[in-house]
Design an enzyme around this catalytic site. Structure first.
Site, PDB file in Angstrom:
ATOM      1  N   ASN A  65      -6.617   0.444  -2.923  1.00  0.00           N
ATOM      2  CA  ASN A  65      -7.652   0.868  -1.960  1.00  0.00           C
ATOM      3  C   ASN A  65      -7.430   2.304  -1.484  1.00  0.00           C
ATOM      4  OD1 ASN A  65      -5.363  -0.030  -0.525  1.00  0.00           O
ATOM      5  ND2 ASN A  65      -6.565  -0.540   1.292  1.00  0.00           N
ATOM      6  N   HIS A  82      -0.269   4.002   8.300  1.00  0.00           N
ATOM      7  CA  HIS A  82      -1.348   4.902   8.726  1.00  0.00           C
ATOM      8  C   HIS A  82      -0.720   5.997   9.576  1.00  0.00           C
ATOM      9  CE1 HIS A  82      -4.847   2.487   7.488  1.00  0.00           C
ATOM     10  NE2 HIS A  82      -4.102   1.436   7.775  1.00  0.00           N
ATOM     11  N   HIS A 105      -1.720 -12.169   1.605  1.00  0.00           N
ATOM     12  CA  HIS A 105      -1.339 -12.116   3.024  1.00  0.00           C
ATOM     13  C   HIS A 105      -1.987 -13.230   3.845  1.00  0.00           C
ATOM     14  CE1 HIS A 105      -5.089  -9.936   2.832  1.00  0.00           C
ATOM     15  NE2 HIS A 105      -4.539  -8.776   2.537  1.00  0.00           N
ATOM     16  N   LEU A 146      -4.970  -6.478   9.193  1.00  0.00           N
ATOM     17  CA  LEU A 146      -5.949  -7.438   8.692  1.00  0.00           C
ATOM     18  C   LEU A 146      -5.365  -8.179   7.508  1.00  0.00           C
ATOM     19  CD1 LEU A 146      -9.183  -5.321   9.060  1.00  0.00           C
ATOM     20  CD2 LEU A 146      -8.642  -7.451  10.255  1.00  0.00           C
ATOM     21  N   ALA A 177      -6.263  -0.657  10.820  1.00  0.00           N
ATOM     22  CA  ALA A 177      -5.515  -1.896  10.594  1.00  0.00           C
ATOM     23  C   ALA A 177      -4.388  -1.640   9.613  1.00  0.00           C
ATOM     24  CB  ALA A 177      -6.448  -2.964  10.054  1.00  0.00           C
ATOM     25  N   HIS A 207       0.873  -1.187   0.000  1.00  0.00           N
ATOM     26  CA  HIS A 207       0.000   0.000   0.000  1.00  0.00           C
ATOM     27  C   HIS A 207       0.902   1.225   0.000  1.00  0.00           C
ATOM     28  CE1 HIS A 207      -3.581  -2.421   0.941  1.00  0.00           C
ATOM     29  NE2 HIS A 207      -2.698  -3.192   1.556  1.00  0.00           N
ATOM     30  N   LEU A 208       0.905   1.938  -1.124  1.00  0.00           N
ATOM     31  CA  LEU A 208       1.763   3.127  -1.214  1.00  0.00           C
ATOM     32  C   LEU A 208       1.011   4.413  -0.894  1.00  0.00           C
ATOM     33  CD1 LEU A 208       3.912   2.311  -4.386  1.00  0.00           C
ATOM     34  CD2 LEU A 208       4.540   2.040  -1.972  1.00  0.00           C
ATOM     35  N   ARG A 209      -0.328   4.309  -0.775  1.00  0.00           N
ATOM     36  CA  ARG A 209      -1.154   5.495  -0.458  1.00  0.00           C
ATOM     37  C   ARG A 209      -0.986   6.584  -1.521  1.00  0.00           C
ATOM     38  NH1 ARG A 209      -3.506   1.854   2.727  1.00  0.00           N
ATOM     39  NH2 ARG A 209      -2.788   1.789   4.873  1.00  0.00           N
TER      40      ARG A 209
HETATM   41  C1  NCD Z   1      -4.466  -2.560   4.673  1.00  0.00           C
HETATM   42  C2  NCD Z   1      -4.573  -1.051   4.542  1.00  0.00           C
HETATM   43  O1  NCD Z   1      -4.428  -0.348   5.553  1.00  0.00           O
HETATM   44  O2  NCD Z   1      -4.777  -0.570   3.419  1.00  0.00           O
HETATM   45  N1  NCD Z   1      -4.480  -2.906   6.064  1.00  0.00           N
HETATM   46  C3  NCD Z   1      -4.023  -4.051   6.617  1.00  0.00           C
HETATM   47  O3  NCD Z   1      -4.187  -4.234   7.818  1.00  0.00           O
HETATM   48  N2  NCD Z   1      -3.385  -4.948   5.919  1.00  0.00           N
HETATM   49  C4  NCD Z   1      -5.562  -3.211   3.896  1.00  0.00           C
HETATM   50  C5  NCD Z   1      -5.405  -4.694   3.727  1.00  0.00           C
HETATM   51  O4  NCD Z   1      -4.512  -5.168   3.022  1.00  0.00           O
HETATM   52  O5  NCD Z   1      -6.189  -5.439   4.337  1.00  0.00           O
HETATM   53 ZN    ZN Z   2      -2.970  -5.145   1.925  1.00  0.00          ZN
END
Ligand code: NCD
Ligand code: ZN
Length: 343
Positions: A42, A252, A175, A220, A264, A16-18
């Site tokens: 996402n 985050h 994952h 998660l 998460a 996730h690079l945001r």
């Molecule tokens: C991920 C996220 O924050 O985008 N969070 C995580 O706990 N892994 C989303 C995801 O991959 O479930």
């Molecule tokens: Zn993820």
């Protein structure tokens, strides 16, 4: 025991690079260690079109520090209404490498995810036909299913029937966290693989409750009991090409983690390869690290392995408590291997 280890440069098959300022903060860490990465879609709003993916890819490339060669591999976020034609177009144009299935409300920014797998069967038919990989967040969201059982229940209720219905569909169960997932993926004859994160290899669920509620270890799918961690370690280090590296690095902001309803996600990008190296070393399987980190992923995706190498050396590295205001996985710990930079 070797003190130096040279590997084909690894890739991260789930990150996730945001976007915006967070993208700028985290991209150097992924780009420094990984040649390519599957970038999760996402965002808010999610990446659901070819145009949005091209624009996001440009922002990632622009945020990547000069001198680092890094290739973002983009994914489409599946919704109940996404058109198969959009996926087919994006895949044909080399914009979408894969599509990601989030069951609606399973995790961060998944509210627009899929409410019923049957409802998007035409999407799966199309993806199977064109050979486009389907990446799955494999958890049910039913309130009556215990949060620690959601992956195992997803496999039986949804993944097994999906595989039976679409045996040609190429699937990555992302994952994975349980021995049920290891067994299911490990017994598939073809078209099924799984990514494994460093944190699910390193810690069990006790970490979330050590001396208090530790939101930095909350992600998660949630981390499971020790039996599952050991099954994941066996799978990752086995040499089985169905298992490969995906960090699920998910940063985050502090205020998102330190609150009564914490987000998460674990930010592990800065020392991910070092963390995996420790796992493989502890398991006496350093010789399997290159397969897991650098060969099995490209083989599944039908891509060449990277043409350059990285070297790790057995010199302890201290992980800082904070990196750019974010708490990295292994904060404050020493890891026994480090990447040799600027050879
Ligand atoms: C991920 C996220 O924050 O985008 N969070 C995580 O706990 N892994 C989303 C995801 O991959 O479930
Ligand atoms: Zn993820």
């Amino acid at each position: 025991m070797p003190d130096r280890l040279t590997l084909i440069a690894p890739d991260d098959w789930h990150v996730h690079l945001r976007d915006d300022t967070m993208l700028a903060r985290v991209i150097p860490h992924t780009a420094r260690s990984f040649a390519r990465a599957i970038v999760m879609p996402n965002l808010r709003p999610p990446i659901t079109s070819v145009d949005a993916a091209m624009a996001y890819r440009k922002r990632i490339q622009a945020a990547c520090p000069d001198g680092l060669t890094f290739e973002p591999l983009m994914t489409a976020y599946l919704t109940d209404h996404i058109a198969p034609e959009e996926l087919e177009q994006g895949f044909a144009d080399g914009v979408f490498t894969a599509a990601k299935l989030y069951p609606a409300n399973a995790t961060t920014n998944s509210a627009a995810g899929v409410t019923s797998l049957d409802g998007i069967d035409a999407v799966f038919t199309c993806m199977a036909r064109i050979g486009m990989p389907l990446l799955i967040h494999g958890e049910v969201t039913d309130a009556d299913v215990d949060v620690f059982d959601r992956e195992a229940v997803f496999i039986e209720r949804h993944l097994r029937p999906l595989r039976e219905r679409h045996p040609e569909l190429r699937i990555v169960l992302e994952h994975i966290t349980t021995e049920q997932a290891v067994d299911f993926v490990g017994s598939a004859d073809r078209n099924l693989a799984a990514t494994i994160t460093p944190h699910h290899l390193q810690i069990n669920r006790n970490a979330m409750f050590l001396g208090g509620l530790r939101s930095d270890f909350y992600c998660l799918p949630v981390i499971k009991r020790e039996r599952h961690r050991l099954a994941l370690r066996r799978a990752a280090t086995s040499g089985d090409a169905r298992f490969f590296l995906g960090t699920d690095s998910a940063p985050h902001p502090r205020e998102g983690k330190e609150t009564s309803c914490g987000c998460a996600g674990i930010f592990n990008a800065p020392y991910a390869i070092e963390s995996y190296a420790q796992v493989f070393d502890d398991e006496g399987a350093l010789d399997q690290l290159e397969g897991f980190a650098s060969r099995h992923g490209p083989a599944f995706y039908g891509l060449p392995v990277n043409s350059h190498e990285i070297t790790l050396e057995r010199v302890p590295v201290e992980v800082p408590d904070r990196i750019d205001g974010l708490v990295p996985f292994h904060a404050g710990e020493h890891l026994p291997w480090r990447v040799v930079r600027d050879l």
